[in-house]
Design an enzyme around this catalytic site. Structure first.
Site, PDB file in Angstrom:
ATOM      1  N   CYS A  10       4.116 -30.057 -72.395  1.00 34.07           N
ATOM      2  CA  CYS A  10       3.430 -29.703 -71.149  1.00 34.07           C
ATOM      3  C   CYS A  10       3.035 -28.223 -71.128  1.00 34.07           C
ATOM      4  O   CYS A  10       3.896 -27.343 -71.127  1.00 34.07           O
ATOM      5  CB  CYS A  10       4.370 -30.067 -69.997  1.00 34.07           C
ATOM      6  SG  CYS A  10       4.139 -29.176 -68.464  1.00 34.07           S
ATOM      7  N   CYS A  38       4.118 -26.048 -68.209  1.00 36.39           N
ATOM      8  CA  CYS A  38       5.573 -25.811 -68.303  1.00 36.39           C
ATOM      9  C   CYS A  38       5.855 -24.588 -69.154  1.00 36.39           C
ATOM     10  O   CYS A  38       6.712 -23.774 -68.826  1.00 36.39           O
ATOM     11  CB  CYS A  38       6.286 -27.017 -68.905  1.00 36.39           C
ATOM     12  SG  CYS A  38       6.171 -28.510 -67.924  1.00 36.39           S
TER      13      CYS A  38
END
Ligand code: ZN
Length: 148
Positions: free
Chosen positions: A71, A74
């Site tokens: 991600c 993230c």
């Protein structure tokens, strides 16, 4: 209730209890002597049972960053979360939880998207938000959630 933080050792798996009020101190594993907690460092907890026992005993607010390696946002928010952790070394425990490791985590907390950040106090979730943002915005959101 608050019994202190139960932190699993990343090296040997031993569960170590950090007594209430000792978040700002360095802690070593009682079994293998590896560091299990460095003041101001983000602690990685990926398993549902470990997260449960930690949250149940926690005597300080806990900020959780739910993330996964694939991600992009993230990865962007990780250094911001690390800054928040460093600035709150003795009053907030900051965790990162890789939701790819244990599917039970995503189910229990109903994680719909990542990054998701949540604040827990006395074992209960008091706030949740998703998406990346700078450290200052995370701190502001967290302070509001904790009524500080
Ligand atoms: Zn150990």
């Amino acid at each position: 209730m608050a019994q202190g933080l139960v932190l699993p050792c990343a090296s040997c798996g031993q569960k170590n209890r950090i007594p209430p009020g000792r978040l700002g101190d360095r802690a070593r594993c009682g079994k293998c002597q590896q560091t299990v907690h460095e003041p101001g460092a983000v602690v990685a907890i990926d398993r549902d049972d470990e997260l449960q026992s930690l949250l149940e005993g926690a005597d300080v607010p806990v900020l959780i960053d739910f993330w996964a390696p694939w991600c992009g946002p993230c990865r962007a928010v990780a250094p911001e979360v690390a800054k928040v952790s460093a600035r709150h070394a003795s009053d907030v425990l900051v965790l990162k939880v890789n939701t790819d490791v244990d599917p039970a985590v995503g189910q229990r907390y109903g994680i719909q998207s990542i990054p998701t950040m949540a604040v827990f106090r006395d074992g209960r979730e008091v706030a949740r938000t998703s998406g990346s943002r700078p450290a200052s915005a995370i701190e502001q959101w967290m302070a509001q959630a904790l009524g500080r």
